[in-house]
Design an enzyme around this catalytic site. Structure first.
Site, PDB file in Angstrom:
ATOM      1  N   GLU B  50       0.865  -1.172   0.000  1.00  0.00           N
ATOM      2  CA  GLU B  50       0.000   0.000   0.000  1.00  0.00           C
ATOM      3  C   GLU B  50       0.894   1.211   0.000  1.00  0.00           C
ATOM      4  OE1 GLU B  50      -3.701  -1.661   2.753  1.00  0.00           O
ATOM      5  OE2 GLU B  50      -2.669   0.190   3.313  1.00  0.00           O
ATOM      6  N   ASP B  61      -5.784   9.925   9.878  1.00  0.00           N
ATOM      7  CA  ASP B  61      -4.466   9.418  10.242  1.00  0.00           C
ATOM      8  C   ASP B  61      -3.938  10.041  11.523  1.00  0.00           C
ATOM      9  OD1 ASP B  61      -3.597   7.486   8.210  1.00  0.00           O
ATOM     10  OD2 ASP B  61      -3.982   9.153   6.839  1.00  0.00           O
TER      11      ASP B  61
END
Ligand SMILES: Cc1ncc(COP(=O)(O)O)c(C=O)c1O
Lengths: 405, 277
Positions: B50, B61
């Protein structure tokens, strides 16, 4: 998508939360079920007379509504044109229009059984309003505020502390409003079970833009009635400043279908649009996706969000509520901008002529109102949304004026 | 149509183990070092890669991945350069699937159609776009599927049985189960609950289920591998990048620092045999 009634500008958003191509629900999967639940709860509250009754009671006795529609005689004389009225939402409890929306959201949070309230704030007015109502209802309150804004809006940080809220200075990104919003979203994604996110402007994922607008529409509904009572007719123009756009949409929305009413939104031009240091998303930005909605944004060619700049902490958001993006594209509202300097001059002008110290945010609206009014005939009726008072800004202004003036 | 992602999960299953999915930020700490880091991942034990597309406002995040994005952007990374990185990797490795992961705005600004065309030519296999729930499928998910890319959706603890079918409807490649409500790198999941959650998702789909959030080392990877078809690690790798830097710049130790963590975690994943199942 449902076709919006082409004869009305007041039917949006559609059931997927869009105003034309703007709006939507661009959030992480974790938040999606929460947003759907919020939408349901809001729809139910909206249809419940008891909710409106409760709102009405607090608006009258706690917030102090209706706010006056005041004829600014000396400002009018100074301009020599349109008759200028000020919608005095700066007289609300906590000193700005923000409390109208917070009251609605906190009453909704109570209906939903949420005990922990989070908010983002720029100028601190939304944070103060949220801390105030959390104190009133005994709810836990956490306010995210960019570290830069914590510095330049110290009086509001102190007020929030006094009210029992926890203020979290946000150190990421540009350390201003957009980063505070990121941090609030991160909190919400983490504390999904007990937390209500009280957004401070008419932006974010659906249903926030519509819900915040609905709560702020009390401004426009009152102004309409008051003007009809005072002058026997509708105003000819409306003008309001735009950060995320909540005070503006609150004033504008009830008049959108009155074709005779000219409407102006004033964005922050900072040091001037050509310098790139501004916060005028419509004038200087492009459509993009941030904070849950598609709207005009300030960004670079790679889609990276750039920092807005304004002397006013409440306006330096690099986006704008999606309904404004739509109203801009279809041309119903005219969006213009005022620089830091123009806002500072208007701040002083209104203080000296009317004995009203405005917040730096509505000083932007006053700056443009003065220009536009001068070019209008004497029977032109103008309403300026004076959405906040300037107590929080006196230190910033003193700094800029070198402590004198 | 089978894709690189399908083939890789198939191969790993045939080996009787879970797949290791590694996340690193494209362009972190700089575009050149980042390419070297990515090149070294398969050798260290990564089965799928990824690649984070850096964005200024990564709302889901935690601090570690935020900081990785900041480093990448400061080093001049862009979506165009991320695609160039994939192209360079693909020239040498035609088997390891690459999934781009990030937020919608850079893609939207690039232009959805040009992005999908360029991503495909570069050798991208799938997309994970955090801020595109099924409600916004027409924006990118459906065009991506039509362009032959996998669109991998996140399922979370808040995705209940009623909502799961909608989340899975246009998902392909695999399902990414986010094991905690929260941002990347924050909480440690309750491993027992994770196994149950994966079983719940599997009742609704035949796709492999990879689990992320909270994988820090061989032990946590092993715990997750017991209940899942894939283990995703991200924060631990971008932290390895950060710790290897000197005054914010890559050092000769940077690439190896990431590889070492991957090797360790890969060993944990491989301790779990899925042959019997
Ligand atoms: C007094 C005042 N006016 C305006 C704004 C800008 O917000 P909005 O555009 O949502 O009204 C703020 C925001 O903090 C504010 O405090």
């Amino acid at each position: 998508m449902t076709i919006q009634n082409p004869n009305s500008f007041r039917t949006g958003p559609d059931e997927t939360g869009h105003f034309g191509m703007f709006g939507g629900r661009f959030v992480a999967e974790t938040l999606m079920p929460l947003i759907l639940k919020l939408e349901q709860a809001y729809e139910a509250a909206k249809a419940d007379p008891a909710f409106h009754k409760e709102m009405g009671e607090y608006l009258t006795h706690y917030v102090g509504r209706p706010s006056p529609l005041y004829f600014a005689e000396r400002l009018t004389e100074h301009c020599g044109g349109a008759k200028i009225y000020l919608k005095r939402d700066e007289l609300n409890h906590t000193g700005a229009h923000k409390v109208n929306n917070v009251l609605g959201q906190i009453l909704l949070a109570r209906r939903m059984g949420k005990k922990r309230i989070i908010a983002e704030t720029g100028a601190g007015q939304h944070g103060v309003a949220t801390a105030t109502l959390c104190a009133r209802f005994g709810l836990e309150c956490i306010v995210y505020m960019g570290a830069v804004d914590v510095e330049r809006q110290k009086p509001n940080v102190f007020r929030m502390h006094m009210l029992g809220a926890k203020v979290v200075p946000v150190q990421s990104g540009s350390r201003t409003l957009k980063d505070a919003m990121n941090e609030a979203l991160r909190d919400w994604v983490t504390n999904v079970a007990d937390t209500f996110y009280c957004i401070g402007t008419a932006a974010g994922p659906h249903p926030y833009p519509a819900m915040v607008r609905d709560f702020q529409c009390v401004i426009g509904r009152e102004a309409r009635e008051q003007m009809l009572e005072r002058e026997g007719r509708l105003p000819d123009s409306l003008i309001a400043c735009i950060g995320g756009g909540s005070n503006a949409i609150g004033l504008f929305h009830p008049f959108l279908d009155d074709k005779s009413v000219e409407i102006f939104g004033v964005e922050a031009a900072g040091h001037g649009i050509p310098t790139g240091e501004h916060a005028a998303s419509l004038t200087g930005g492009r459509p993009g996706v941030l904070h849950g909605n598609r709207t005009y944004l300030l960004m670079n060619e790679d889609g990276q969000i750039t920092e807005g700049h304004s002397i006013s902490a409440g306006l330096d958001y690099p986006g704008i509520g999606p309904e404004h993006s739509w109203l801009h594209d279809i041309g119903r509202v005219t969006y213009i901008s005022a620089t830091d300097k123009e806002a500072l001059a208007a701040f002083q002008l209104l203080s000296k002529l009317e004995g009203i110290i405005p917040a730096l945010e509505p000083s932007h609206a006053v700056a443009k109102a003065v220009e536009i009014a001068a070019a209008k005939p004497k029977d032109h009726l103008m309403i300026v949304n004076l959405c906040g008072r300037g107590d929080k800004d006196i230190f910033t202004v003193a700094d800029h004026l070198g402590g004198m003036s | 149509m089978t894709t690189r992602i399908d083939r890789r999960f198939e191969a790993v299953r045939a080996e009787g183990r879970a797949a290791l999915v590694t996340f690193v930020m494209a362009g972190d700490p700089d575009p050149e070092t980042s390419l070297d880091i990515v090149r070294a991942l398969p050798k260290a034990g990564a089965d799928l890669i990824e690649l984070g597309m850096p964005f200024t406002d990564p709302m889901a995040d935690g601090p570690a991945i935020q900081a990785a994005g900041v480093r990448a952007l400061a080093a001049g990374m862009s979506l165009r350069k991320t695609l160039a990185l994939v192209r360079a990797f693909r020239a040498e490795d035609d088997a390891t699937p690459i999934i781009l992961m990030g937020y919608f705005n850079p893609i939207y600004v690039y232009g959805v159609d040009s992005f999908l065309a360029d991503a495909r030519t570069a050798g991208v296999d799938g997309l994970i776009v955090v801020d595109l729930p099924p409600e916004e499928d027409h924006e990118l998910c459906k065009p991506a599927l039509a362009a032959g890319l996998n669109f991998i959706r996140l399922a979370t603890p808040t995705t209940d049985d009623k909502r799961l079918p909608a989340v899975l409807a246009n998902t392909s490649g695999f399902v990414y189960y986010v094991s905690v409500t929260g941002i990347t790198g924050a909480a440690i999941p309750d491993y027992g609950k994770v196994t149950g959650a994966v079983a719940r998702i599997k009742r609704h789909t035949d796709l492999p289920v990879a689990v992320g959030f909270g994988v820090k080392n061989a032990e946590t990877a092993e715990a997750i591998a017991r209940g899942a078809d894939g283990v995703v690690v991200g924060t631990a790798l971008v932290e390895a990048v950060r710790l290897s830097l000197s005054e914010g710049r890559a050092t000769p130790a940077t690439v190896e620092a990431v590889s070492a963590v991957v090797r360790d975690i890969a060993a944990g994943v491989r301790r779990v045999s899925k042959k019997a199942a």
